[in-house]
Design a protein around this motif. Sequence first.
Motif, PDB file in Angstrom:
ATOM      1  N   ALA A 137      -8.443  -6.579   8.655  1.00  0.00           N
ATOM      2  CA  ALA A 137      -7.421  -6.432   7.607  1.00  0.00           C
ATOM      3  C   ALA A 137      -7.858  -4.831   7.192  1.00  0.00           C
ATOM      4  O   ALA A 137      -6.708  -4.121   6.971  1.00  0.00           O
ATOM      5  N   TYR A 138      -8.815  -4.436   7.030  1.00  0.00           N
ATOM      6  CA  TYR A 138      -9.028  -3.135   6.693  1.00  0.00           C
ATOM      7  C   TYR A 138      -8.895  -2.014   7.595  1.00  0.00           C
ATOM      8  O   TYR A 138      -8.126  -1.018   7.382  1.00  0.00           O
TER       9      TYR A 138
ATOM     10  N   ASP B 140      -5.886   2.539  -1.968  1.00  0.00           N
ATOM     11  CA  ASP B 140      -4.752   2.795  -1.328  1.00  0.00           C
ATOM     12  C   ASP B 140      -4.974   3.393   0.114  1.00  0.00           C
ATOM     13  O   ASP B 140      -3.908   3.222   0.876  1.00  0.00           O
TER      14      ASP B 140
ATOM     15  N   ALA C 202      -4.010   0.968  14.210  1.00  0.00           N
ATOM     16  CA  ALA C 202      -3.176   0.069  13.286  1.00  0.00           C
ATOM     17  C   ALA C 202      -2.649  -0.831  14.319  1.00  0.00           C
ATOM     18  O   ALA C 202      -1.972  -0.751  15.256  1.00  0.00           O
TER      19      ALA C 202
ATOM     20  N   LEU D 196     -10.993  -7.035   1.667  1.00  0.00           N
ATOM     21  CA  LEU D 196     -10.339  -7.132   3.027  1.00  0.00           C
ATOM     22  C   LEU D 196     -11.419  -7.574   3.869  1.00  0.00           C
ATOM     23  O   LEU D 196     -12.432  -7.117   3.696  1.00  0.00           O
TER      24      LEU D 196
ATOM     25  N   GLN E  92       2.597   4.553   0.993  1.00  0.00           N
ATOM     26  CA  GLN E  92       2.671   5.200   2.375  1.00  0.00           C
ATOM     27  C   GLN E  92       3.090   6.753   1.829  1.00  0.00           C
ATOM     28  O   GLN E  92       4.087   6.969   1.534  1.00  0.00           O
TER      29      GLN E  92
ATOM     30  N   ARG F  58      -6.320  -2.569   9.915  1.00  0.00           N
ATOM     31  CA  ARG F  58      -5.203  -2.491  10.125  1.00  0.00           C
ATOM     32  C   ARG F  58      -4.596  -1.630   8.835  1.00  0.00           C
ATOM     33  O   ARG F  58      -3.378  -1.052   9.290  1.00  0.00           O
ATOM     34  N   ARG F  59      -5.168  -1.642   7.891  1.00  0.00           N
ATOM     35  CA  ARG F  59      -4.330  -0.683   6.729  1.00  0.00           C
ATOM     36  C   ARG F  59      -4.960   0.542   6.734  1.00  0.00           C
ATOM     37  O   ARG F  59      -4.146   1.672   6.487  1.00  0.00           O
TER      38      ARG F  59
ATOM     39  N   MET G 222       0.595  -1.385   0.094  1.00  0.00           N
ATOM     40  CA  MET G 222      -0.051  -0.024   0.110  1.00  0.00           C
ATOM     41  C   MET G 222       0.748   1.225  -0.064  1.00  0.00           C
ATOM     42  O   MET G 222       1.839   1.264   0.795  1.00  0.00           O
TER      43      MET G 222
END
Length: 327
Positions: free
Chosen positions: A312-313, A178, A321, A308, A3, A315-316, A1
Motif C-alpha cells: 500500500a505504501y 501525504d 504505482a 500502511l 495530489q 502504491r501511494r 491523499m
Amino acid sequence: MPQGSSHRVVLMVDENSNPFEMSCAIEVFGLRRPELGRELYDFRLCAAAPHTRMRDGFFTLTGVAGLEAAEEADTLIVPNRPDTGTPRAPRVLDAVRRAHARGARLVGFCSGAFTMAEAGLLDGRRAACHWMWAESFRARFPQVRLQPDVLFVDDGDVLTASGSASALDLGLHVVRRDHGAEIANHVSRRLVFASHRDGGQRQFVERPVPDVRDESLAPLLEWAQERLGEPLTVADLAARARVSPATLHRRFRAQLGTTPLAWLTAERVALACRLIERGEERLDVVAARSGLGTAANLRNRLRRVTGLSPSAYRRRFGAGAGEALVS
C-alpha cells in the motif's frame, strides 16, 4: 491523499496568534518548490477580521482572505495564541466546526488544541498541548485524552502539536503522510531541520553545556546513518561513542528525547520508506538494506509507523504505482 497543489491547506489566524507558528505553516505548506517539478499544496491564509493584531502587538496582519476561505480547506490549521484563558470568537469556532463536519483535516500547533477543544471536537480523542498548559487544559477539558510530554499526536483527521518547534515536526509529519518520506526529507533539508522526530518523543529535552568536551551525538548519528544496513546494536553505538550503554542512553534522552534503540529503528523505517519510493520491489532486499532484517519485521514496523502495508505504501508513494511488491 493530496495530489499536487489540488490539496488546499488554509491557515486561520486569530487575534494575538503567534507569528512563529504562522511562519512554520507558510514554510512547510506555502513555499513554492520548483525543484520538485510540482507544488505540494495550494496554501491560503485567512482571518476573522480585516486587521488582525498578532501576539503582543508585534505587527498587524492585513490583506488576507476572510473566514470564508476556510470553507474550501482540505486541511485547516486552526488558530493558536498564548492567552489560552480567553475564549475564541464564536465565528472562529463555528468555522472550525463546519470544516470538521464536512471532512476537512484539522491541525493545531501549540495552543491550537484549545481552539479545537473549545469547538467540542476533541472529546474522547487524543491530543497534545504545551507542557506549560497541560494542567489547565485537563481542568477545562476533562473529556479530552491529553497525551502528556509528547511532541505531537496524530489522531487521524485531527492532529495537534505540543509547542512552537514541534509545529515543524508535525508539519513534516503531515508532508510525510501525504507525499512520502523522500519528499518530506527534501522539505526538511530546505528547512535545515531534523527530517523525522517521532511524535511520541519528549517535549522537554535537556541540553546541558558540557564542562570539558563536546558530547554532541551528531558525529555518532551521522556514522550510524551511513551503516543502517549493518547489524548495528545499541552496544555498537555505545562502543563507537566510547561510553557505556547506560551513558549513551542518558545522552540520547537528554539530547534527542528518545532512546538509542527507538532512534535506530525510526531511521531504519525511514530508509525502508525511501527505498520503496525509489522503486525497490523486493521486500527482503528492502528489509536487508534498511537493517530491519526480515520482510515480516519490515511489514510490522512500516504498518506501525505509517499505517500502511509495504504494498500500500508503494502504491501511494512509489515510482511504480499500481504494481505489487514481490515478497
